[in-house]
Design a protein around this motif. Structure first.
Motif, short mmCIF file in Angstrom:
data_model
loop_
_atom_site.label_atom_id
_atom_site.label_comp_id
_atom_site.label_asym_id
_atom_site.label_seq_id
_atom_site.Cartn_x
_atom_site.Cartn_y
_atom_site.Cartn_z
N ILE A 1 -7.35 -5.16 -8.05
CA ILE A 1 -7.52 -4.87 -6.63
C ILE A 1 -8.40 -5.92 -5.96
N PRO B 1 -4.63 -1.76 -1.63
CA PRO B 1 -4.90 -0.50 -0.92
C PRO B 1 -5.85 -0.68 0.25
N SER C 1 -5.14 5.68 -0.48
CA SER C 1 -4.45 4.47 -0.93
C SER C 1 -5.14 3.88 -2.15
N ASP D 1 0.88 -1.17 0.00
CA ASP D 1 0.00 0.00 0.00
C ASP D 1 0.91 1.22 0.00
N TYR D 2 0.61 2.21 -0.84
CA TYR D 2 1.48 3.38 -0.94
C TYR D 2 1.51 4.22 0.33
N ALA E 1 -3.46 3.45 -5.81
CA ALA E 1 -3.37 2.14 -6.45
C ALA E 1 -4.00 2.17 -7.84
N TYR F 1 4.37 2.50 -15.37
CA TYR F 1 4.06 1.97 -14.04
C TYR F 1 5.27 2.02 -13.11
N GLU G 1 -1.03 -4.52 -5.99
CA GLU G 1 -1.58 -3.36 -5.31
C GLU G 1 -2.66 -3.84 -4.33
N TYR H 1 4.24 -7.56 -8.39
CA TYR H 1 3.67 -6.55 -7.50
C TYR H 1 2.15 -6.67 -7.51
N HIS I 1 5.56 4.09 -9.75
CA HIS I 1 5.64 3.33 -8.50
C HIS I 1 6.82 3.78 -7.65
#
Length: 245
Positions: free
Chosen positions: A198, A130, A136, A99-100, A140, A152, A128, A126, A156
């Protein structure tokens, strides 16, 4: 012989037997007294019982995880809607859920980079995931949409190096910085592939029992939380060794 003199395992086992299994109420009361005395004299009994319970739970969790991994291996490692970086033809796949807005995800990125730099035969997937709020989710979606513009990985990396929280304004600022067309990005954020990625991440993490980010899958190993590069390197080597046996 007093019950307190028995081995800890024997006492733990006795303590776990339902008292209703004994002959009468008097016996029940005496057994309760003996068990209480035993615990007072040997408090390590409780710790031993807890240890045994934890071991049993770990064994059950490992068995459940193995079943899930067998059933979900293709979705984990070969999902065409996932992001594949490093060496797409590598012989060992490392899957990371992140999660970013997770500070540990940001901290772990250099550890993953160190793994890839040392081992050119690692395939990095990877996912994503969120889970830390609306910011988040927006981040994502933007990252997944950036695939359509071939940016991407650049996006990222910039997101993982950002200061502060990922929110709509900060995400779009970084998108502009890396040269993304914002109008196209917004359109692509609503693509079915974004929703599917997701949703699949949510399903996989639920099945695997992960409850936070970052989380890794390497071979049959589930690794939740921040991890040093050395651990990643060792686990990749173990998977490769097992494959070559």
């Amino acid at each position: 012989m007093k019950l307190a003199k028995l081995a800890p395992f024997a006492i733990s086992a006795a303590a776990l037997i339902p008292l209703s299994a004994y002959a009468d109420d008097k016996s029940d009361e005496r057994i309760k007294e003996l068990v209480y005395e035993a615990i007072l004299e040997n408090p390590q009994i409780i710790m031993e019982a807890v240890r045994l319970l934890e071991e049993r739970q770990q064994q059950d969790q490992a068995a459940a995880a193995a079943t899930v991994l067998k059933a979900e291996r293709d979705r984990l490692e070969q999902d065409p809607n996932a992001i594949v970086l490093a060496n797409p033809d590598g012989d060992v796949t490392v899957v990371e859920f992140f999660d970013y807005n997770c500070p540990y995800c940001r901290r772990v990125m250099p550890q993953v980079d160190a793994l890839v730099e040392q081992d050119a035969n690692v395939r990095l997937v990877y996912r994503e995931w969120p889970i830390l709020g609306e910011g988040s989710v927006f981040a994502a979606r933007a990252a997944l949409a950036a695939r359509e513009q071939g940016k991407y990985e650049e996006f990222h990396v910039a997101m993982m190096r950002m200061q502060g929280r990922a929110e709509e304004a900060s995400v779009l600022r970084i998108a502009r910085d890396v040269g993304l067309d914002i109008d196209q990005l917004r359109r692509d954020m609503d693509a079915p592939e974004v929703d599917e990625h997701i949703q699949t991440s949510m399903e996989l993490t639920r099945a695997l029992g992960f409850n936070g980010t970052p989380s890794f899958v390497i071979g049959d190993a589930l690794i939740p939380g921040f991890v040093e590069a050395d651990v990643l390197i060792e686990q990749v080597a173990a998977v490769r060794e097992a494959k070559n046996q």
